[in-house]
Enzyme design. Sequence first.
Site, PDB file in Angstrom:
ATOM      1  CE1 TYR A 232      -0.832  -1.691   3.428  1.00  0.00           C
ATOM      2  CE2 TYR A 232      -2.099  -3.603   4.130  1.00  0.00           C
ATOM      3  CZ  TYR A 232      -1.241  -3.001   3.236  1.00  0.00           C
ATOM      4  OH  TYR A 232      -0.811  -3.705   2.139  1.00  0.00           O
TER       5      TYR A 232
ATOM      6  CE  LYS B  46       2.096  -3.274   4.528  1.00  0.00           C
ATOM      7  NZ  LYS B  46       1.409  -4.597   4.492  1.00  0.00           N
TER       8      LYS B  46
END
Length: 308
Positions: A144, A172
Site C-alpha cells: 500500500y 494499492k
Amino acid sequence: MAAPTGTSDAPFGRMLTAMVTPFTADGSVDYEGVRRLAAYLVDEQRNDGIIVSGTTGESPTTTDEEKERILRAVVEEVGDRATVVAGAGTNDTRHSVELATAAERAGAHGLLVVTPYYSKPPQEGLYRHFTAVADATGLPVMLYDIPGRSGVPIETATLLRLAAHERIVAVKDAKADLFAGSQVMAATDLAFYSGDDTLNLPWISVGAAGCVSVIGHVVGAEIATMMSLYRSGDVAGALAVHRAILPVVEGVMTRAGGAIMTKAALTLMGRSAGPVRAPLADATAEQVARLREDLIAGGVKLPDGDVS
C-alpha cells in the site's frame, strides 16, 4: 484457504472495498454489524474482495484482538465468495509480522501492508520491512503506497526489487503517479489497484487490475459496472458511469476523512455503522446535509426515496 475470486491478473479480485469497522454507541466493535456490512458489500455492492482493518477500518485504534475477531467474522460471513484481505501494516516491522501471522491463522486470503508511517524509513528500510512481512506467511501481499499518510513513497526502483518476491503480487496505489505505475506494470507482473477513488477510471485505463475503494460502500456496484464496461471496450459507457458518480466521490472523499464520511453515508442509507473512534470525530450536521445532497446528485437511493 485459497482466494475465491482471484485471477492471475487480478490476484485479489477486481472490486474491493476498504471496509469501515462498525462500532456500537459506546465505541465497542459491533461484530454482528461487521457481518452484516460484509454481506451487504458482497451481495448488494458487487464486491469480490474486502479489505479488513485498513485505515478506513480505523486500524490505528483497534486492538490486535479486535482485528483478529473482525477478520474471523468477515471470513466466516463472505470468505467463500469474496477475497478477504487483512490489513497487517504498521510502522513497526515486528508488530506487522505478528499481525500477518495472526491474519493467516484467522483465514485471511491475503495481506495489505502499508508503507511504515511517521518514522519515514529510507528505501532500504522499506524493502526490508515489506520483505520481512512477506516472508512471515504463505499469503500473497498487496503493498500500500500512500505517501500522503506515510510520509515516503515506495520508489520505482524499490518496487522493481520487491516484485521479485514470490508473494508480493500487487500494489494499492494512492500516490497518483500514473506514469510511475505504468512503468512498474510494464516491467513486472505486479498487479496495480487504484487506491484513490478520484482516479479509479484513469488507473483502469492504464492497466490497473481493479480498485480498492472507499466509496464502494455506496456505489460499489456502479464501479464494478464501470470496470466491466471499460474492459469490454465500451469506453464511453465507462466514462458515463465515472461522471455520474463524481458527486459521491466529492461528498465522501473531499469533505472530511473517508471513515467519517462513509459512516455518515451508511447512516443516511439506513445502514448505520455507528460512530468513529477518537481521535476521529463524527460528521457535523452541516457535513451530513451536504453529503445528502452529494449522494442524491450521484444517484444514490436513500430510504426516504429522495433521489434525482
